[in-house]
Motif scaffolding. Structure first.
Motif, PDB file in Angstrom:
ATOM      1  N   VAL A  44      -2.452   5.988  -4.200  1.00  0.00           N
ATOM      2  CA  VAL A  44      -3.633   6.801  -3.902  1.00  0.00           C
ATOM      3  C   VAL A  44      -3.558   8.072  -4.736  1.00  0.00           C
ATOM      4  CG1 VAL A  44      -4.816   8.150  -2.120  1.00  0.00           C
ATOM      5  CG2 VAL A  44      -3.929   5.878  -1.582  1.00  0.00           C
ATOM      6  N   ASN A  45      -4.697   8.505  -5.284  1.00  0.00           N
ATOM      7  CA  ASN A  45      -4.677   9.704  -6.113  1.00  0.00           C
ATOM      8  C   ASN A  45      -4.489  10.961  -5.272  1.00  0.00           C
ATOM      9  OD1 ASN A  45      -7.229   9.887  -4.946  1.00  0.00           O
ATOM     10  ND2 ASN A  45      -8.275  10.425  -6.842  1.00  0.00           N
ATOM     11  N   LYS A  46      -4.185  12.059  -5.933  1.00  0.00           N
ATOM     12  CA  LYS A  46      -3.856  13.306  -5.246  1.00  0.00           C
ATOM     13  C   LYS A  46      -5.012  13.820  -4.398  1.00  0.00           C
ATOM     14  CE  LYS A  46      -1.931  17.898  -6.136  1.00  0.00           C
ATOM     15  NZ  LYS A  46      -1.472  18.849  -7.192  1.00  0.00           N
ATOM     16  N   ALA A  47      -6.240  13.545  -4.813  1.00  0.00           N
ATOM     17  CA  ALA A  47      -7.417  14.015  -4.083  1.00  0.00           C
ATOM     18  C   ALA A  47      -7.754  13.125  -2.886  1.00  0.00           C
ATOM     19  CB  ALA A  47      -8.618  14.094  -5.020  1.00  0.00           C
ATOM     20  N   ASN A  48      -7.011  12.049  -2.691  1.00  0.00           N
ATOM     21  CA  ASN A  48      -7.259  11.109  -1.590  1.00  0.00           C
ATOM     22  C   ASN A  48      -8.658  10.500  -1.652  1.00  0.00           C
ATOM     23  OD1 ASN A  48      -4.844  11.283   0.502  1.00  0.00           O
ATOM     24  ND2 ASN A  48      -5.230  13.358  -0.227  1.00  0.00           N
ATOM     25  N   THR A  49      -9.122  10.215  -2.874  1.00  0.00           N
ATOM     26  CA  THR A  49     -10.455   9.644  -3.046  1.00  0.00           C
ATOM     27  C   THR A  49     -10.437   8.258  -3.683  1.00  0.00           C
ATOM     28  OG1 THR A  49     -10.672  10.770  -5.185  1.00  0.00           O
ATOM     29  CG2 THR A  49     -11.562  11.901  -3.233  1.00  0.00           C
ATOM     30  N   LEU A  50      -9.322   7.879  -4.324  1.00  0.00           N
ATOM     31  CA  LEU A  50      -9.238   6.600  -5.014  1.00  0.00           C
ATOM     32  C   LEU A  50      -7.943   5.885  -4.644  1.00  0.00           C
ATOM     33  CD1 LEU A  50     -10.341   7.615  -8.632  1.00  0.00           C
ATOM     34  CD2 LEU A  50     -11.760   6.542  -6.881  1.00  0.00           C
ATOM     35  N   LEU A  51      -8.035   4.570  -4.534  1.00  0.00           N
ATOM     36  CA  LEU A  51      -6.859   3.722  -4.329  1.00  0.00           C
ATOM     37  C   LEU A  51      -6.790   2.713  -5.459  1.00  0.00           C
ATOM     38  CD1 LEU A  51      -5.451   2.087  -1.158  1.00  0.00           C
ATOM     39  CD2 LEU A  51      -6.120   0.598  -3.057  1.00  0.00           C
ATOM     40  N   ALA A  52      -5.608   2.553  -6.040  1.00  0.00           N
ATOM     41  CA  ALA A  52      -5.378   1.543  -7.067  1.00  0.00           C
ATOM     42  C   ALA A  52      -4.405   0.506  -6.530  1.00  0.00           C
ATOM     43  CB  ALA A  52      -4.818   2.172  -8.334  1.00  0.00           C
ATOM     44  N   ALA A  53      -4.670  -0.756  -6.825  1.00  0.00           N
ATOM     45  CA  ALA A  53      -3.798  -1.849  -6.394  1.00  0.00           C
ATOM     46  C   ALA A  53      -3.551  -2.771  -7.577  1.00  0.00           C
ATOM     47  CB  ALA A  53      -4.429  -2.624  -5.239  1.00  0.00           C
ATOM     48  N   GLY A  54      -2.280  -3.119  -7.793  1.00  0.00           N
ATOM     49  CA  GLY A  54      -1.914  -4.038  -8.860  1.00  0.00           C
ATOM     50  C   GLY A  54      -1.404  -5.344  -8.280  1.00  0.00           C
ATOM     51  N   SER A  55      -1.802  -6.455  -8.864  1.00  0.00           N
ATOM     52  CA  SER A  55      -1.577  -7.763  -8.256  1.00  0.00           C
ATOM     53  C   SER A  55      -0.869  -8.734  -9.202  1.00  0.00           C
ATOM     54  CB  SER A  55      -2.925  -8.367  -7.831  1.00  0.00           C
ATOM     55  OG  SER A  55      -2.796  -9.709  -7.445  1.00  0.00           O
ATOM     56  N   SER A  56      -0.363  -9.814  -8.609  1.00  0.00           N
ATOM     57  CA  SER A  56       0.240 -10.879  -9.406  1.00  0.00           C
ATOM     58  C   SER A  56      -0.793 -11.740 -10.116  1.00  0.00           C
ATOM     59  CB  SER A  56       1.116 -11.770  -8.507  1.00  0.00           C
ATOM     60  OG  SER A  56       2.289 -11.096  -8.122  1.00  0.00           O
ATOM     61  N   ASP A  57      -2.087 -11.499  -9.886  1.00  0.00           N
ATOM     62  CA  ASP A  57      -3.111 -12.213 -10.656  1.00  0.00           C
ATOM     63  C   ASP A  57      -3.463 -11.462 -11.941  1.00  0.00           C
ATOM     64  OD1 ASP A  57      -4.686 -10.089  -9.842  1.00  0.00           O
ATOM     65  OD2 ASP A  57      -6.068 -11.286  -8.650  1.00  0.00           O
ATOM     66  N   PHE A  58      -2.594 -10.498 -12.331  1.00  0.00           N
ATOM     67  CA  PHE A  58      -2.673  -9.748 -13.589  1.00  0.00           C
ATOM     68  C   PHE A  58      -3.721  -8.632 -13.546  1.00  0.00           C
ATOM     69  CE2 PHE A  58      -1.657 -13.958 -16.063  1.00  0.00           C
ATOM     70  CZ  PHE A  58      -0.569 -14.175 -15.239  1.00  0.00           C
ATOM     71  N   ILE A  66      -5.706  -5.060 -11.987  1.00  0.00           N
ATOM     72  CA  ILE A  66      -5.619  -3.784 -11.277  1.00  0.00           C
ATOM     73  C   ILE A  66      -7.034  -3.425 -10.836  1.00  0.00           C
ATOM     74  CG2 ILE A  66      -5.073  -1.324 -11.434  1.00  0.00           C
ATOM     75  CD1 ILE A  66      -3.156  -2.055 -13.741  1.00  0.00           C
ATOM     76  N   LYS A  67      -7.197  -3.127  -9.556  1.00  0.00           N
ATOM     77  CA  LYS A  67      -8.510  -2.752  -9.052  1.00  0.00           C
ATOM     78  C   LYS A  67      -8.449  -1.356  -8.436  1.00  0.00           C
ATOM     79  CE  LYS A  67     -10.004  -7.526  -8.248  1.00  0.00           C
ATOM     80  NZ  LYS A  67     -10.510  -8.523  -7.276  1.00  0.00           N
ATOM     81  N   ILE A  68      -9.506  -0.577  -8.686  1.00  0.00           N
ATOM     82  CA  ILE A  68      -9.618   0.772  -8.138  1.00  0.00           C
ATOM     83  C   ILE A  68     -10.772   0.807  -7.155  1.00  0.00           C
ATOM     84  CG2 ILE A  68     -10.046   3.197  -8.667  1.00  0.00           C
ATOM     85  CD1 ILE A  68      -8.668   2.864 -11.280  1.00  0.00           C
ATOM     86  N   VAL A  69     -10.506   1.362  -5.977  1.00  0.00           N
ATOM     87  CA  VAL A  69     -11.486   1.394  -4.895  1.00  0.00           C
ATOM     88  C   VAL A  69     -11.732   2.846  -4.487  1.00  0.00           C
ATOM     89  CG1 VAL A  69     -11.976   0.662  -2.529  1.00  0.00           C
ATOM     90  CG2 VAL A  69     -10.706  -0.845  -4.060  1.00  0.00           C
ATOM     91  N   SER A  70     -13.007   3.187  -4.261  1.00  0.00           N
ATOM     92  CA  SER A  70     -13.344   4.502  -3.722  1.00  0.00           C
ATOM     93  C   SER A  70     -13.002   4.536  -2.242  1.00  0.00           C
ATOM     94  CB  SER A  70     -14.838   4.788  -3.915  1.00  0.00           C
ATOM     95  OG  SER A  70     -15.219   5.925  -3.151  1.00  0.00           O
ATOM     96  N   LEU A  71     -12.264   5.564  -1.819  1.00  0.00           N
ATOM     97  CA  LEU A  71     -11.904   5.696  -0.410  1.00  0.00           C
ATOM     98  C   LEU A  71     -12.988   6.411   0.398  1.00  0.00           C
ATOM     99  CD1 LEU A  71      -8.114   6.535  -0.755  1.00  0.00           C
ATOM    100  CD2 LEU A  71      -9.176   4.355  -0.129  1.00  0.00           C
ATOM    101  N   LYS A  72     -14.068   6.788  -0.272  1.00  0.00           N
ATOM    102  CA  LYS A  72     -15.191   7.392   0.447  1.00  0.00           C
ATOM    103  C   LYS A  72     -16.077   6.328   1.076  1.00  0.00           C
ATOM    104  CE  LYS A  72     -15.403  11.513  -2.496  1.00  0.00           C
ATOM    105  NZ  LYS A  72     -16.241  12.317  -3.438  1.00  0.00           N
ATOM    106  N   ASP A  73     -16.333   5.240   0.330  1.00  0.00           N
ATOM    107  CA  ASP A  73     -17.231   4.199   0.840  1.00  0.00           C
ATOM    108  C   ASP A  73     -16.651   2.788   0.702  1.00  0.00           C
ATOM    109  OD1 ASP A  73     -17.337   4.001  -1.898  1.00  0.00           O
ATOM    110  OD2 ASP A  73     -19.400   4.715  -2.061  1.00  0.00           O
TER     111      ASP A  73
END
Length: 213
Positions: free
Chosen positions: A108-122, A124-131
């Motif tokens: 999670v970024n320092k501003a607590n607004t974005l989450l990044a996830a890395g997977s074994s399917d190669f 990386i997805k970034i998700v907004s934590l606001k919505d």
């Protein structure tokens, strides 16, 4: 915390790998074991543990953040290839993102607004934590993603991968630069680097080019 205090141990889950995360203010430790129980501790001697279970056989990654209303939230990646959001008391907030293989690491970024996830399917997805909307999907890796980490300033994302590469991604541009080339031996590697986020500045990667850094 003294060196002696660091040696204190407490068994909180059964046999198997235990995932853990600390709250942004450092006051809570959240753990999840092979029993799929999630527990929140305020300190090592805390007996009033907040606890809930997730409907999965295995948790692969866990991370937490402060929501906009200053509520502690937890993202849990499980072996059904989804990342779900919960309050630290166990109320489900829904699915953040789905993959086609297990998630290996989240950040999670320092501003607590974005989450990044890395997977074994190669991927990386970034998700907004606001919505809880996915705002980016990075697909340049050609092997399972091992780790992801946001730049402290919030402009870049770093990732390491089983393909032997370390990449820096522009969060807005979604463009990547390969920092390291594949090598299976640290002695024969032509690359030497160190990556670190320094206070509130940048994520640095030191790389030798000929005789220069």
């Amino acid at each position: 915390m003294t060196a002696r205090e660091c040696t204190v141990r407490r068994y909180v889950h059964g046999e198997g790998i235990t995932q853990f995360a600390t709250s942004p203010d450092g006051k809570h430790v959240i753990t999840c074991g092979g029993d799929s129980d999630v527990r929140t501790f305020e300190d090592i001697d805390d007996d009033s543990v907040a606890e809930f279970s997730v409907a999965s056989d295995r948790v692969t990654s866990i991370v937490c953040w402060w929501s906009q209303d200053q509520e502690l939230k937890v993202a849990i990646a499980t072996d059904d290839h989804t990342v779900q959001a919960y309050t630290y008391l166990g109320s489900s907030d829904g699915i953040l993102v789905r993959f086609t293989a297990p998630v290996n690491h989240m950040s999670v970024n320092k501003a607590n607004t974005l989450l990044a996830a890395g997977s074994s399917d190669f991927q990386i997805k970034i998700v907004s934590l606001k919505d809880y909307v996915m705002i980016g999907c990075f697909t340049d890796h050609v092997a399972p993603v091992l780790t992801v980490q946001f730049d402290p300033v919030g402009e870049f994302l770093a990732s390491s991968c089983c393909d032997g590469t370390f990449k820096l991604w522009g969060i807005t541009s979604q463009a990547s630069d390969v920092i390291l080339e594949p090598c299976n031996n640290n002695i024969s590697s032509v690359e030497r680097c160190l990556a670190a986020g320094v206070l509130s500045m940048r994520l640095f990667c030191l790389k030798r080019i000929d005789s220069l850094l």
